[in-house]
Design an enzyme around this catalytic site. Structure first.
Site, PDB file in Angstrom:
ATOM      1  N   GLU A 102       0.919  -1.326   0.095  1.00  0.00           N
ATOM      2  CA  GLU A 102       0.095  -0.135  -0.206  1.00  0.00           C
ATOM      3  C   GLU A 102       0.988   1.434   0.010  1.00  0.00           C
ATOM      4  O   GLU A 102       2.189   1.110   0.598  1.00  0.00           O
ATOM      5  CB  GLU A 102      -0.913  -0.075   1.260  1.00  0.00           C
ATOM      6  N   ASP A 106      -3.964   5.541   6.287  1.00  0.00           N
ATOM      7  CA  ASP A 106      -4.742   6.713   6.831  1.00  0.00           C
ATOM      8  C   ASP A 106      -5.583   6.289   7.936  1.00  0.00           C
ATOM      9  O   ASP A 106      -5.202   6.034   8.908  1.00  0.00           O
ATOM     10  CB  ASP A 106      -5.347   7.317   5.664  1.00  0.00           C
ATOM     11  N   LYS A 134      -0.197   7.000   8.721  1.00  0.00           N
ATOM     12  CA  LYS A 134      -0.572   8.456   9.765  1.00  0.00           C
ATOM     13  C   LYS A 134      -0.988   7.720  10.902  1.00  0.00           C
ATOM     14  O   LYS A 134      -2.237   7.498  11.038  1.00  0.00           O
ATOM     15  CB  LYS A 134      -1.652   9.130   8.801  1.00  0.00           C
ATOM     16  N   VAL A 156      -0.720  14.310   1.603  1.00  0.00           N
ATOM     17  CA  VAL A 156       0.725  14.105   0.669  1.00  0.00           C
ATOM     18  C   VAL A 156       0.136  13.754  -0.751  1.00  0.00           C
ATOM     19  O   VAL A 156      -0.723  13.040  -1.120  1.00  0.00           O
ATOM     20  CB  VAL A 156       1.685  13.252   1.406  1.00  0.00           C
ATOM     21  N   ARG A 168       0.938  12.202  -9.387  1.00  0.00           N
ATOM     22  CA  ARG A 168       1.378  10.668  -9.004  1.00  0.00           C
ATOM     23  C   ARG A 168       2.842  10.815  -9.638  1.00  0.00           C
ATOM     24  O   ARG A 168       3.830  10.088  -8.977  1.00  0.00           O
ATOM     25  CB  ARG A 168       0.710   9.563  -9.788  1.00  0.00           C
TER      26      ARG A 168
HETATM   27  P1  5GP Z   1      -7.458   4.533   4.486  1.00  0.00           P
HETATM   28  O1  5GP Z   1      -8.361   3.543   4.052  1.00  0.00           O
HETATM   29  O2  5GP Z   1      -6.207   4.025   5.256  1.00  0.00           O
HETATM   30  O3  5GP Z   1      -8.119   5.754   4.941  1.00  0.00           O
HETATM   31  O4  5GP Z   1      -6.961   5.015   3.162  1.00  0.00           O
HETATM   32  C1  5GP Z   1      -5.915   4.629   2.510  1.00  0.00           C
HETATM   33  C2  5GP Z   1      -6.214   5.109   1.022  1.00  0.00           C
HETATM   34  O5  5GP Z   1      -6.340   6.477   1.068  1.00  0.00           O
HETATM   35  C3  5GP Z   1      -4.739   5.232   0.313  1.00  0.00           C
HETATM   36  O6  5GP Z   1      -4.490   3.955  -0.378  1.00  0.00           O
HETATM   37  C4  5GP Z   1      -4.606   6.284  -0.273  1.00  0.00           C
HETATM   38  O7  5GP Z   1      -5.174   6.170  -1.813  1.00  0.00           O
HETATM   39  C5  5GP Z   1      -5.767   7.403   0.258  1.00  0.00           C
HETATM   40  N1  5GP Z   1      -4.876   8.287   1.009  1.00  0.00           N
HETATM   41  C6  5GP Z   1      -4.961   8.504   2.333  1.00  0.00           C
HETATM   42  N2  5GP Z   1      -4.244   9.679   2.752  1.00  0.00           N
HETATM   43  C7  5GP Z   1      -3.690  10.074   1.728  1.00  0.00           C
HETATM   44  C8  5GP Z   1      -2.836  11.070   1.509  1.00  0.00           C
HETATM   45  O8  5GP Z   1      -2.320  11.772   2.261  1.00  0.00           O
HETATM   46  N3  5GP Z   1      -2.700  11.365   0.086  1.00  0.00           N
HETATM   47  C9  5GP Z   1      -2.976  10.800  -0.981  1.00  0.00           C
HETATM   48  N4  5GP Z   1      -2.756  11.510  -2.096  1.00  0.00           N
HETATM   49  N5  5GP Z   1      -3.810   9.737  -0.707  1.00  0.00           N
HETATM   50  C10 5GP Z   1      -4.273   9.453   0.491  1.00  0.00           C
END
Ligand code: 5GP
Length: 181
Positions: A102, A106, A134, A156, A168
């Site tokens: 991954e 987040d 994070k 980010v 990207r």
């Molecule tokens: P989660 O399910 O952990 O909240 O999110 C994971 C996905 O959210 C990551 O694979 C990514 O695609 C997106 N994501 C989370 N934080 C960021 C960030 O700071 N920047 C970007 N570009 N994508 C993020």
């Protein structure tokens, strides 16, 4: 200097290409030691992890395979908290050592859902490799065994990570500037 603009937002340099590659080499060495004598199947999460996957594979010195899945929980710069479809795999997962790759964890909900799904396919093992985590944003218990950097709860872009589809292609990782949300 060192600022970039993607769509309507300005980002500042956060992690350089050299720092990123150093972290990936460290993770690659860990995986090489941990998976000695096994043949892991790397499963990259599209689209964000494509660059990390590519560099991680090159840093790993074990016989391995790679494939990709697609999941999504983000719109713009905020997580929706809902995880959309998992693209089905052609590869046999049963009995395999899976490493989910991954770009960033987040809330952790995407990886939590992915883990649950892959466990139903009876793998021998499943671990997560994420370039970025994070920790303050995590909303669930999640063991990210291989991680590049723990970072603050700021959006980010770069090195595979996008802001609404763009950004990207940067070699470095950039963080949303302080005065923006
Ligand atoms: P989660 O399910 O952990 O909240 O999110 C994971 C996905 O959210 C990551 O694979 C990514 O695609 C997106 N994501 C989370 N934080 C960021 C960030 O700071 N920047 C970007 N570009 N994508 C993020």
């Amino acid at each position: 200097m060192n600022d970039i603009t993607v769509h309507d937002k300005t980002f500042q340099l956060f992690l350089s290409e050299t720092e990123i590659q150093t972290a990936i080499n460290r993770i690659g060495q860990q995986i090489t030691v941990d998976y000695k004598g096994r043949t892991p199947l790397f499963i990259g999460v599209l689209n964000g992890a494509f660059m990390f996957c590519s560099d991680l594979m090159k840093a790993v010195d074990v016989s391995c395979e790679i494939t990709f899945v697609r999941l999504s929980s983000y719109t713009g710069t905020k997580s929706t908290g809902e995880v959309r479809t998992i693209m089905s795999l052609q590869e046999e997962v049963a009995g395999r050592d899976i490493i989910l790759v991954e770009d960033i964890v987040d809330t952790g909900l995407t990886m939590q859902k992915a883990l649950k799904y892959f466990h139903t396919l009876n793998p021998n093992s499943v671990e997560i490799a994420s370039l970025l985590v994070k920790p303050d944003a995590l909303q669930c218990e999640l063991d990210v065994k291989y991680r590049g950097f723990d970072i603050p709860e700021k959006f980010v872009v770069g090195y595979g990570l996008d802001y609404d589809g763009y950004g990207r292609n940067f070699k470095d990782i950039y963080q949303l500037k302080l005065d923006q949300v």
